[in-house]
Design a protein around this motif. Structure first.
Motif, PDB file in Angstrom:
ATOM      1  N   PRO A   5      -8.202  -2.429  -4.896  1.00  0.00           N
ATOM      2  CA  PRO A   5      -7.961  -1.794  -3.586  1.00  0.00           C
ATOM      3  C   PRO A   5      -6.815  -2.441  -2.813  1.00  0.00           C
ATOM      4  CG  PRO A   5     -10.306  -2.127  -3.963  1.00  0.00           C
ATOM      5  CD  PRO A   5      -9.614  -2.836  -5.080  1.00  0.00           C
ATOM      6  N   GLY A   6      -6.637  -3.739  -2.969  1.00  0.00           N
ATOM      7  CA  GLY A   6      -5.541  -4.399  -2.266  1.00  0.00           C
ATOM      8  C   GLY A   6      -4.182  -3.855  -2.678  1.00  0.00           C
ATOM      9  N   VAL A   7      -4.032  -3.550  -3.968  1.00  0.00           N
ATOM     10  CA  VAL A   7      -2.765  -2.987  -4.445  1.00  0.00           C
ATOM     11  C   VAL A   7      -2.542  -1.611  -3.839  1.00  0.00           C
ATOM     12  CG1 VAL A   7      -1.510  -2.231  -6.477  1.00  0.00           C
ATOM     13  CG2 VAL A   7      -2.865  -4.338  -6.555  1.00  0.00           C
ATOM     14  N   TRP A   8      -3.619  -0.825  -3.808  1.00  0.00           N
ATOM     15  CA  TRP A   8      -3.476   0.522  -3.231  1.00  0.00           C
ATOM     16  C   TRP A   8      -3.081   0.448  -1.758  1.00  0.00           C
ATOM     17  CZ3 TRP A   8      -2.919   4.150  -6.521  1.00  0.00           C
ATOM     18  CH2 TRP A   8      -3.629   4.164  -7.730  1.00  0.00           C
ATOM     19  N   ILE A   9      -3.731  -0.435  -1.068  1.00  0.00           N
ATOM     20  CA  ILE A   9      -3.435  -0.539   0.371  1.00  0.00           C
ATOM     21  C   ILE A   9      -1.989  -1.000   0.593  1.00  0.00           C
ATOM     22  CG2 ILE A   9      -4.045  -1.776   2.489  1.00  0.00           C
ATOM     23  CD1 ILE A   9      -6.931  -1.864   1.451  1.00  0.00           C
ATOM     24  N   ALA A  10      -1.539  -1.993  -0.183  1.00  0.00           N
ATOM     25  CA  ALA A  10      -0.162  -2.483  -0.051  1.00  0.00           C
ATOM     26  C   ALA A  10       0.843  -1.389  -0.400  1.00  0.00           C
ATOM     27  CB  ALA A  10       0.036  -3.708  -0.941  1.00  0.00           C
ATOM     28  N   ALA A  61      -5.219   9.029  -4.933  1.00  0.00           N
ATOM     29  CA  ALA A  61      -5.563   8.101  -6.011  1.00  0.00           C
ATOM     30  C   ALA A  61      -6.729   7.197  -5.646  1.00  0.00           C
ATOM     31  CB  ALA A  61      -4.340   7.266  -6.381  1.00  0.00           C
ATOM     32  N   LEU A  62      -7.008   7.001  -4.333  1.00  0.00           N
ATOM     33  CA  LEU A  62      -8.136   6.167  -3.930  1.00  0.00           C
ATOM     34  C   LEU A  62      -9.472   6.865  -4.112  1.00  0.00           C
ATOM     35  CD1 LEU A  62      -6.748   4.544  -0.647  1.00  0.00           C
ATOM     36  CD2 LEU A  62      -7.212   3.400  -2.823  1.00  0.00           C
ATOM     37  N   THR A  63      -9.472   8.195  -4.073  1.00  0.00           N
ATOM     38  CA  THR A  63     -10.736   8.942  -4.083  1.00  0.00           C
ATOM     39  C   THR A  63     -10.875   9.857  -5.274  1.00  0.00           C
ATOM     40  OG1 THR A  63      -9.730  10.693  -2.747  1.00  0.00           O
ATOM     41  CG2 THR A  63     -10.816   8.895  -1.563  1.00  0.00           C
ATOM     42  N   ALA A  64      -9.778  10.156  -6.001  1.00  0.00           N
ATOM     43  CA  ALA A  64      -9.837  11.112  -7.110  1.00  0.00           C
ATOM     44  C   ALA A  64      -9.341  10.455  -8.376  1.00  0.00           C
ATOM     45  CB  ALA A  64      -9.018  12.366  -6.777  1.00  0.00           C
ATOM     46  N   HIS A  65      -9.293  11.257  -9.420  1.00  0.00           N
ATOM     47  CA  HIS A  65      -8.848  10.776 -10.720  1.00  0.00           C
ATOM     48  C   HIS A  65      -7.364  10.445 -10.658  1.00  0.00           C
ATOM     49  CE1 HIS A  65      -7.942  10.792 -15.041  1.00  0.00           C
ATOM     50  NE2 HIS A  65      -9.234  10.430 -15.173  1.00  0.00           N
ATOM     51  N   SER A  66      -7.007   9.391 -11.288  1.00  0.00           N
ATOM     52  CA  SER A  66      -5.613   8.955 -11.244  1.00  0.00           C
ATOM     53  C   SER A  66      -4.663   9.952 -11.885  1.00  0.00           C
ATOM     54  CB  SER A  66      -5.473   7.594 -11.923  1.00  0.00           C
ATOM     55  OG  SER A  66      -5.892   7.673 -13.284  1.00  0.00           O
ATOM     56  N   GLN A  67      -5.093  10.703 -12.885  1.00  0.00           N
ATOM     57  CA  GLN A  67      -4.221  11.685 -13.529  1.00  0.00           C
ATOM     58  C   GLN A  67      -3.823  12.782 -12.546  1.00  0.00           C
ATOM     59  OE1 GLN A  67      -2.940  11.537 -16.545  1.00  0.00           O
ATOM     60  NE2 GLN A  67      -3.947   9.591 -17.011  1.00  0.00           N
ATOM     61  N   THR A  68      -4.800  13.234 -11.751  1.00  0.00           N
ATOM     62  CA  THR A  68      -4.496  14.265 -10.741  1.00  0.00           C
ATOM     63  C   THR A  68      -3.499  13.732  -9.721  1.00  0.00           C
ATOM     64  OG1 THR A  68      -6.721  15.177 -11.015  1.00  0.00           O
ATOM     65  CG2 THR A  68      -5.508  15.796  -9.027  1.00  0.00           C
ATOM     66  N   VAL A 190       0.516   5.023 -11.387  1.00  0.00           N
ATOM     67  CA  VAL A 190      -0.813   5.556 -11.073  1.00  0.00           C
ATOM     68  C   VAL A 190      -1.481   6.083 -12.328  1.00  0.00           C
ATOM     69  CG1 VAL A 190      -2.015   7.411  -9.853  1.00  0.00           C
ATOM     70  CG2 VAL A 190      -0.279   6.057  -8.665  1.00  0.00           C
ATOM     71  N   CYS A 191      -0.672   6.770 -13.160  1.00  0.00           N
ATOM     72  CA  CYS A 191      -1.231   7.351 -14.381  1.00  0.00           C
ATOM     73  C   CYS A 191      -1.706   6.254 -15.329  1.00  0.00           C
ATOM     74  CB  CYS A 191      -0.208   8.250 -15.039  1.00  0.00           C
ATOM     75  SG  CYS A 191      -0.782   9.028 -16.578  1.00  0.00           S
ATOM     76  N   GLN A 192      -0.925   5.202 -15.488  1.00  0.00           N
ATOM     77  CA  GLN A 192      -1.234   4.139 -16.439  1.00  0.00           C
ATOM     78  C   GLN A 192      -2.019   2.994 -15.808  1.00  0.00           C
ATOM     79  OE1 GLN A 192      -0.397   5.994 -19.354  1.00  0.00           O
ATOM     80  NE2 GLN A 192       0.014   3.928 -20.102  1.00  0.00           N
ATOM     81  N   GLN A 193      -2.256   3.068 -14.485  1.00  0.00           N
ATOM     82  CA  GLN A 193      -2.976   1.999 -13.796  1.00  0.00           C
ATOM     83  C   GLN A 193      -2.211   0.684 -13.849  1.00  0.00           C
ATOM     84  OE1 GLN A 193      -6.142   2.601 -12.089  1.00  0.00           O
ATOM     85  NE2 GLN A 193      -5.214   4.610 -12.430  1.00  0.00           N
ATOM     86  N   TRP A 194      -0.887   0.798 -13.657  1.00  0.00           N
ATOM     87  CA  TRP A 194      -0.044  -0.402 -13.645  1.00  0.00           C
ATOM     88  C   TRP A 194       0.151  -0.836 -12.198  1.00  0.00           C
ATOM     89  CZ3 TRP A 194       4.128   2.023 -17.337  1.00  0.00           C
ATOM     90  CH2 TRP A 194       3.646   2.008 -18.651  1.00  0.00           C
ATOM     91  N   SER A 195      -0.574  -1.790 -11.778  1.00  0.00           N
ATOM     92  CA  SER A 195      -0.517  -2.199 -10.372  1.00  0.00           C
ATOM     93  C   SER A 195       0.859  -2.743  -9.985  1.00  0.00           C
ATOM     94  CB  SER A 195      -1.596  -3.247 -10.099  1.00  0.00           C
ATOM     95  OG  SER A 195      -1.418  -4.377 -10.952  1.00  0.00           O
ATOM     96  N   GLY A 196       1.441  -3.543 -10.851  1.00  0.00           N
ATOM     97  CA  GLY A 196       2.761  -4.110 -10.538  1.00  0.00           C
ATOM     98  C   GLY A 196       3.821  -3.032 -10.389  1.00  0.00           C
TER      99      GLY A 196
END
Length: 733
Positions: A5-10, A61-68, A190-196
């Motif tokens: 969640p910290g990555v999403w917020i940033a 992306a915080l509430t739904a599927h990352s692919q969408t 977002v698709c690959q879940q790459w936070s960096g």
């Protein structure tokens, strides 16, 4: 798998920081106009769309599927980047026309397609440059990557082709490229879940949009070019996509044995873009070649056309003569010069002179036959090439004299001019154009020597005549200093007593080698060589000096001096006359200045102003050669003259006209003087008309001052007069 969640917020906070850049672009668009305003509107809309897409996508992306969320972000980023690119192309200097924008777009597509295919080859099997990180399911991110490649290609082409300075437009393109890459990074991360990747891309996005906003404002300081030349620079850049595409295709073929669907699609895209671009370039080249031909034809026409009259100029006439004058058909070249035109420029101004020249050109067009060529060679000199025999050309030239000698109605008065024409046939030139033009010019100069307003055919003897004229002009320059000039005085007598009451000053020249040179030779030479003013000052000084001596001796006489039109046109001539009178202490009324009737007719209004200024000094004005055919009796009342000198031809030829002129002159309050009295019969005619003054060889020719002084001391009536008896009819008895 979800990102922390910290990555999403940033990332969300970084995306939100891109909104102020969009607001900056919206506010700046309100202060623009024209293309700049439209460009800023598109840039603001594209920036807002990208920023909102990033915020909305990260929120989803915080509430739904990352692919969408990834698909939403990819599509929004593509739409925003395309809008930004459209705004960049609307910036002044980027693409002035739709065709230019299309060329930039095709070049950008070629570059983007080749880069995209290269990336495809490196990421997919068998290369798999990213190894286990290869995005197997997130192929939608290829769209924002392709748009990023398109932005890079467009930025490259616009930056290369725009005229300097182009920093603002290049900055906008760099910002768009950065924003498109950020959009691809966010959607892929977002698709690959790459936070960096998500975090780095979210930070890159506001930076790119801020660069766009700042650079867009900088474009206001760049001048707006009239046209973008897409063929001027950047031609070598189009080879880059082919090199990249060929290298990637060769690599994939060697590793897999096939090009693949992606390679085929990329190759088709690049090929279509390059072919379309080259077609547009070819069209530009053809258009440029057509413009070049049109401009060449235009400038060729200007090079051979006189801009004032629309006639051919000297080059144009030379071209016609070179191509057509010696093809076997009889032709005649006419050289035409307008007599007295310099006086029009001096007295009425060059604007009036230009209008007169334009009318001369129009009259020449109207009076030529189809096929004849006419040109203005320069100044008041024209030329006509006629396809005719010499006799036919002479008849046509005489008609031209009448047409060109008609009055020219101009604002502020009427201008009277005459023309002189010289003729030369092609047979006299032996096939040489320069010789033909020289022969026509020699004939023209001879026509002016023989009195102007006439037509002369070229004769070989003219060479000798004009060589003498050139010699006279050269030798005349030092004639005063070498003491070769002298003045003589022809008496003017009262009638019928024949008592001398005045004298006309005449100039004579005796050269040590050429011998006596007549005034009919050296006066025209002096006028053409601008020496007439110098000679006039010298004659005026000599005349005033002699008049002062005669007045001191107690003789009640006056003296007259001939004045040329060029002297009258000089702005300081009135001052010269006043100075000569003061220097020799001569009463102004004792000096008479003679102007010819032709000079008055040339530019009546301006010359009358000059004559009135002379009369204000106290001198008297005489109208010489009256009756030679220029002036109107009805307009004589308006002329500022005191003495009317009847021309010799009128005295000899017509007794009734002499009587009319004398009566009219007396009625107008003018003194009348009859010239050319050389026989008792002439004297009888003049005396019977009531004329009070006479001049001519019957009373004596031009004599030195000492001889005239002797006549003044003991006036004697000529023997031909004292011995003659006149009957009632005026004939000698």
């Amino acid at each position: 798998m979800h990102l922390p969640p910290g990555v999403w917020i940033a990332a969300l906070a970084a995306a939100l920081s891109a909104v102020p850049a969009s607001v900056m672009l919206v506010s700046s668009a309100r202060r623009r106009a024209g293309r700049r305003r439209h460009a800023h509107h598109l840039l603001a809309a594209g920036s807002a769309l990208i920023a909102l897409t990033a915020v909305a996508g990260l929120g989803v992306a915080l509430t739904a599927h990352s692919q969408t969320a990834a698909r939403l972000i990819a599509l929004g980023m593509v739409a925003g980047a395309v809008t930004l690119l459209a705004g960049m192309l609307m910036l002044p200097g980027a693409a002035d026309t739709g065709a230019t924008a299309l060329q930039h777009l095709l070049d950008g597509l070629a570059i983007a397609g080749s880069i995209w295919f290269l990336g495809w080859v490196l990421v997919t099997a068998p290369t798999r440059l990213l190894g286990p990180l290869t995005p197997e399911e997130c192929w939608l991110l290829l769209l924002p990557l392709g748009v990023a490649g398109l932005a890079f290609g467009l930025t490259t082409m616009v930056s290369v082709r725009m005229p300097r300075p182009r920093g603002g437009s290049a900055g906008v393109g760099a910002g768009i490229t950065a924003a498109a890459l950020a959009g691809a990074g966010i959607s892929g991360g977002v698709c690959q879940q790459w936070s960096g990747v998500v975090l780095a891309s979210a930070l890159l996005l506001p930076a790119g949009l801020t660069v766009i906003a700042v650079a867009a404002r900088a474009t206001d300081r760049e001048p707006e070019p009239a046209e973008v030349d897409t063929t001027r620079r950047g031609a070598a850049v189009v080879f880059l996509p082919m090199v990249v595409l060929t290298g990637a295709t060769a690599y994939q073929t060697l590793r897999t044995g096939a090009i693949g669907t992606a390679g085929a699609l990329a190759g088709c895209l690049v090929l279509v873009a390059l072919v379309g671009r080259q077609y547009l370039a070819l069209r530009d080249v053809r258009r440029g070649a057509r413009r070049l031909r049109e401009r060449e034809a235009h400038f060729r026409g200007l090079a051979h056309t006189d801009p004032l009259t629309g006639l051919a100029n000297r080059r144009g006439m030379l071209r016609v003569l070179t191509q057509e004058a010696f093809n076997g058909e009889p032709c005649v070249l006419l050289g035409i010069d307008m007599d007295g035109f310099k006086s029009v420029n001096d007295l009425r101004g060059h604007d009036v002179g230009d209008r007169v020249l334009m009318e001369v050109g129009g009259r020449l067009r109207m009076h030529l036959r189809p096929g004849d060529a006419v040109a203005r060679l320069g100044g008041d000199e024209f030329a006509v090439l006629m396809w005719a025999t010499e006799d036919e050309a002479e008849a046509a030239a005489l008609r031209l004299l009448d047409a060109l000698g008609a009055p020219y109605e101009q604002g502020g008065g009427v201008v009277f001019l005459s023309a002189s024409i010289g003729m030369a046939t092609a047979e006299t030139a032996a096939g040489d154009v320069e010789t033909l033009m020289r022969n026509a010019d020699l004939a023209l100069r001879y026509a002016k020597l023989r009195g102007k307003s006439r037509v002369e055919r070229y004769r070989p003897a003219y060479d000798r005549t004009l060589r003498r004229r050139t010699t006279l002009e050269h030798e005349l320059r030092g004639a005063i200093e070498r003491d070769e000039l002298r003045v003589v005085f022809q008496p003017v007598v009262a009638l019928p007593s024949a008592r001398p009451v005045g004298a006309e000053t005449l100039l004579r020249w005796t050269h040590p080698e050429l011998g006596p040179v007549g005034p009919d030779e050296f006066i025209p030479a002096a006028e053409e060589s601008e020496l007439i003013a110098k000679l006039g000052r010298w004659v005026l000084d000599q005349a005033c000096r002699r008049l002062a001596e005669w007045l001191r001796d107690g003789h009640d006489v006056w003296i007259s001096v001939n004045v040329s039109p060029r002297e009258l046109h000089a702005p300081d001539y009135v001052g010269q006359v006043a100075e000569a009178l003061r220097t020799h202490r001569v009463p102004p009324q004792r000096l008479v200045l003679e102007v010819t009737e032709h000079a008055v007719a040339t530019d009546r209004d301006e010359l009358c102003r000059r004559l009135r200024a002379l009369r204000d000094t106290g001198v008297r004005i005489a109208l010489d050669d009256f009756g030679a055919g220029y002036s109107s009796l009805a307009r004589l009342r308006d002329l500022p003259v005191d003495i009317l000198k009847i021309d010799r031809k009128l005295v000899v030829a017509s007794e009734p006209l002499v009587d009319v002129v004398v009566r009219l002159g007396h009625r107008l309050g003018l003194e009348v003087l009859a010239e050319g009295i050389s026989a008792p019969a002439h004297l009888a005619v003049v005396t019977a008309s009531g004329c009070r003054f006479g001049q001519g060889f019957l009373f004596g020719g031009g004599v030195p001052a000492e001889h005239l002084a002797a006549q003044l001391r003991s006036p004697r009536v000529p023997a031909a007069i004292s011995a003659g008896q006149f009957d009632a009819d005026g004939a000698a008895g």
